[in-house]
Design a protein around this motif. Structure first.
Motif, PDB file in Angstrom:
ATOM      1  N   UNK A  69       6.134  47.441  52.981  1.00 14.30           N
ATOM      2  CA  UNK A  69       5.953  46.740  54.250  1.00 14.30           C
ATOM      3  C   UNK A  69       4.578  46.079  54.334  1.00 14.30           C
ATOM      4  N   UNK A  70       3.596  46.716  53.696  1.00 15.59           N
ATOM      5  CA  UNK A  70       2.238  46.174  53.695  1.00 15.59           C
ATOM      6  C   UNK A  70       2.181  44.822  53.002  1.00 15.59           C
ATOM      7  N   UNK A  71       3.029  44.639  51.981  1.00 13.12           N
ATOM      8  CA  UNK A  71       3.017  43.390  51.217  1.00 13.12           C
ATOM      9  C   UNK A  71       3.335  42.180  52.098  1.00 13.12           C
ATOM     10  N   UNK A  72       4.114  42.388  53.137  1.00 11.41           N
ATOM     11  CA  UNK A  72       4.478  41.266  54.005  1.00 11.41           C
ATOM     12  C   UNK A  72       3.692  41.263  55.315  1.00 11.41           C
ATOM     13  N   UNK A  73       2.753  42.199  55.476  1.00 16.18           N
ATOM     14  CA  UNK A  73       1.988  42.282  56.721  1.00 16.18           C
ATOM     15  C   UNK A  73       0.966  41.153  56.813  1.00 16.18           C
ATOM     16  N   UNK A  88      -0.954  51.018  44.102  1.00 19.46           N
ATOM     17  CA  UNK A  88      -1.263  49.644  43.710  1.00 19.46           C
ATOM     18  C   UNK A  88      -0.699  48.688  44.754  1.00 19.46           C
ATOM     19  N   UNK A  89      -1.235  47.475  44.740  1.00 17.23           N
ATOM     20  CA  UNK A  89      -0.701  46.391  45.572  1.00 17.23           C
ATOM     21  C   UNK A  89      -0.642  45.139  44.704  1.00 17.23           C
ATOM     22  N   UNK A  90       0.063  44.144  45.166  1.00 13.25           N
ATOM     23  CA  UNK A  90       0.238  42.928  44.377  1.00 13.25           C
ATOM     24  C   UNK A  90      -1.074  42.153  44.264  1.00 13.25           C
ATOM     25  N   UNK A  91      -1.146  41.278  43.271  1.00 13.63           N
ATOM     26  CA  UNK A  91      -2.337  40.447  43.084  1.00 13.63           C
ATOM     27  C   UNK A  91      -2.591  39.563  44.302  1.00 13.63           C
ATOM     28  N   UNK A  92      -1.511  39.035  44.877  1.00 11.35           N
ATOM     29  CA  UNK A  92      -1.682  38.169  46.046  1.00 11.35           C
ATOM     30  C   UNK A  92      -2.241  38.961  47.227  1.00 11.35           C
ATOM     31  N   UNK A 107      -6.858  40.908  50.747  1.00 11.25           N
ATOM     32  CA  UNK A 107      -7.815  41.958  51.111  1.00 11.25           C
ATOM     33  C   UNK A 107      -9.248  41.461  50.960  1.00 11.25           C
ATOM     34  N   UNK A 108      -9.521  40.732  49.888  1.00  8.94           N
ATOM     35  CA  UNK A 108     -10.861  40.182  49.679  1.00  8.94           C
ATOM     36  C   UNK A 108     -11.233  39.201  50.787  1.00  8.94           C
ATOM     37  N   UNK A 142     -10.920  50.463  39.890  1.00  8.01           N
ATOM     38  CA  UNK A 142     -12.186  49.887  39.416  1.00  8.01           C
ATOM     39  C   UNK A 142     -12.008  48.484  38.851  1.00  8.01           C
ATOM     40  N   UNK A 143     -10.816  48.185  38.339  1.00  9.05           N
ATOM     41  CA  UNK A 143     -10.564  46.877  37.739  1.00  9.05           C
ATOM     42  C   UNK A 143     -10.058  45.859  38.760  1.00  9.05           C
ATOM     43  N   UNK A 144      -9.034  46.226  39.509  1.00  8.13           N
ATOM     44  CA  UNK A 144      -8.372  45.262  40.394  1.00  8.13           C
ATOM     45  C   UNK A 144      -8.998  45.185  41.782  1.00  8.13           C
ATOM     46  N   UNK A 145      -9.632  46.252  42.221  1.00 11.86           N
ATOM     47  CA  UNK A 145     -10.233  46.262  43.560  1.00 11.86           C
ATOM     48  C   UNK A 145     -11.754  46.215  43.495  1.00 11.86           C
ATOM     49  N   UNK A 146     -12.279  45.732  42.396  1.00 14.84           N
ATOM     50  CA  UNK A 146     -13.720  45.761  42.152  1.00 14.84           C
ATOM     51  C   UNK A 146     -14.498  44.986  43.217  1.00 14.84           C
TER      52      UNK A 146
END
Length: 401
Positions: free
Chosen positions: A146-150, A165-169, A174-175, A198-202
Motif C-alpha cells: 500500500x505504501x508503494x501507491x501512497x 525493501x521498497x521500489x527504486x521509484x 523518499x529522498x 546502506x546501499x539503497x537508502x544511503x
C-alpha cells in the motif's frame, strides 16, 4: 518568574500561568504583570506578594495566526531603577504552538495475523492514546504494498517499521520527501538488511548499519522471559537532552525494566548531541550541520539507541531495535509512550518551548554547558562575568580540572 503554557479545552485558547517569587523581606504591592503576544501587549494584571513567598497569576489568550506564536511575560518593578538594574530578569519568553495536526504514515513491514503481533501496533497506539490534547500527530497504518501507491505529499512524517525493501521509484520519492521538510523514522528488525539499507537508502539513512548484536542477559534467564533481569537498557540522558524530563521522573528500576535482547550495531560515524536544536525556526540551529548523525539516546552499554540527522530540509532518525516486542519489551513499558511521542515531536517540530528551554532560577543549581567554557578559538576560558540585579558585576573563576 516562571511561565507555563497549557492548552485550554476551548479551541485555540491557551492558558498562560505565571509563578512570581519575592526573594525579599518586604511585601510587594500592586506588582504589574503583563503578557505580550507577537510583540503586542495582550493582557495585564496586578498582584501582591508577601515577603519570601510566591504568587500565581493566570491569563487566557486566543492568539491570532497559526504555527508557532512568540510571546513573553513581563513584570514591572515598583522599585526604583537604582534598586533593579537587571531588566532581563523581569522577562520570560515563551512559545505557543498552534501548528495544525501532523499527519504520520506508519509502514508495517511485518504485519501479523494477530493485531498485537503487527510491527506497528504499539507505536500506532502511542501516537493515538485517546487524549487529543497530548500530541498533535495523527497516524495512519499501511503495509509495504500500500505504501508503494501512497502520496507522500499527504504526510509530514513517515515511520518505516522493519521494512525489508521498497521500489527504486519510492526511494526517489523518499529522498524528495525529506528535501521538502518531511521527516522519516526507521525502526529495525529481522527483515532489516544492513547491506540493502546502506546501499539503497544511503541518501536518507542517518547512519551506517552494521549487524545485529544479541545482548548478554542473565545467565539463568530465558530470552522470552521479560521479567528476568537484563544487562542492557536505556542510559539516563544529560540534563540538556530532550528526553531528560522523561527519565528524571523514573526510578532506576523503571529504566532497567525496559530491557533489550537484540539491537543493530551502528558504525561510529556519529556525534553525541544534546538534541536541543530546533528545525524550523530561525531561533535555533539545525540538528546536525555536519555529515554525521547525532545520538539522542543511548543504551546502558553506551551504544546508540536513537540517531537523528538533518537531511535536506527534513530530519531522519533510526531506532536501533524493534518497535514491537520481538527484540525487547520497550513497547510494553510505561516509558515507551513518552519517549516515542517526544521523538516524533522533535522530528515534526512539535517540541514545546518549555520542553527544551531551561531557565535558571534563584536557589537552583546550573551546570555550565561545555561549549560555554570555550572562547571563539576553541580554547578553555578561566572565568565568567556575572551581572547581579543591583548593577554589580562579579567575576567567577572556573576550575577546568
Amino acid at each position: 518568574t516562571n511561565v507555563n503554557i497549557n492548552k485550554n479545552r476551548e479551541q485555540d485558547v491557551f492558558d498562560v500561568k505565571l509563578t512570581i517569587n519575592n526573594y525579599s523581606p518586604l511585601k510587594i504591592i500592586d506588582l504589574t504583570t503583563r503578557i505580550f503576544i507577537n510583540d503586542k501587549m495582550y493582557a495585564q494584571g496586578f498582584m501582591n506578594i508577601g515577603p519570601w513567598s510566591s504568587e500565581i497569576k493566570e491569563f487566557s489568550c486566543k492568539p491570532d495566526g497559526d504555527g508557532l506564536i512568540t510571546g513573553y511575560a513581563e513584570i514591572l518593578s515598583n522599585q526604583s531603577s537604582a534598586e533593579d538594574q537587571l531588566y532581563v530578569d523581569n522577562i520570560r519568553h515563551f512559545l505557543i504552538n498552534k501548528k495544525s495536526d501532523v499527519k504520520a504514515l506508519l509502514i508495517d513491514g511485518d504485519p501479523g495475523v494477530n493485531i498485537y503481533k503487527s510491527e506497528t501496533f504499539y507505536i500506532d497506539n502511542a501516537l493515538s492514546p485517546g487524549d487529543e490534547s497530548s500530541i498533535n500527530i495523527k497516524p495512519r497504518v499501511c503495509n509495504v504494498s500500500e505504501f508503494e501507491s501512497a502520496n507522500l505529499n499527504d504526510f509530514d512524517l513517515l515511520i518505516l517499521c522493519n521494512v525489508e525493501s521498497v521500489s527504486r521509484s519510492k526511494i526517489s520519492e523518499l529522498e524528495e520527501f525529506v528535501s521538502k521538510e518531511g521527516s522519516i523514522l526507521f525502526t529495525l528488525g529481522n527483515k532489516t538488511k544492513a547491506d540493502y539499507y546502506n546501499t539503497h537508502l544511503i541518501n536518507i539513512l542517518p547512519c551506517t548499519l552494521r549487524s545485529v548484536k544479541v545482548l548478554e542477559s542473565d545467565s539463568t534467564s530465558n530470552m522470552d522471559d521479560y521479567t528476568a533481569p537484563r544487562s542492557t537498557f536505556f542510559k539516563r540522558p544529560e540534563k540538556s537532552n530532550i528526553f531528560y524530563n522523561i527519565f528524571a521522573d523514573l526510578s532506576d528500576d523503571d529504566i532497567i525494566n525496559a530491557n533489550f535482547q537484540k539491537i543493530f550495531l551502528i558504525d561510529p560515524d556519529y556525534t553525541f548531541d544534546s538534541g536541543l536544536e530546533y528545525k524550523d525556526s530561525s531561533l535555533f540551529k539545525d540538528v546536525q550541520k555536519a555529515s554525521k548523525g547525532s545520538v539522542l539516546l543511548s543504551f546502558s552499554n553506551s551504544l546508540p539507541a536513537i540517531i537523528v540527522k538533518k537531511q535536506g530540509n527534513g530530519l531522519t532518525a533510526v531506532f536501533a531495535s524493534t518497535i514491537d516486542r520481538d527484540w525487547n519489551n520497550f513497547s510494553i513499558n510505561p516509558i515507551f509512550l513518552p519517549v516515542i511521542q517526544q521523538l516524533c515531536r522533535k522530528l515534526t517540530s512539535l517540541l514545546d518551548f518549555n520542553e527544551y528551554k531551561t531557565d535558571i532560577f534563584v536557589n537552583n543549581e546550573w551546570e555550565i554547558p561545555e561549549d560555554f567554557l570555550l572562547d571563539l578559538n576553541g580554547n578553555k576560558i578561566d572565568s565568567i562575568l556575572i551581572n547581579r540585579p543591583y548593577g554589580i558585576t562579579e567575576t567567577m573563576l572556573i576550575n577546568n580540572d
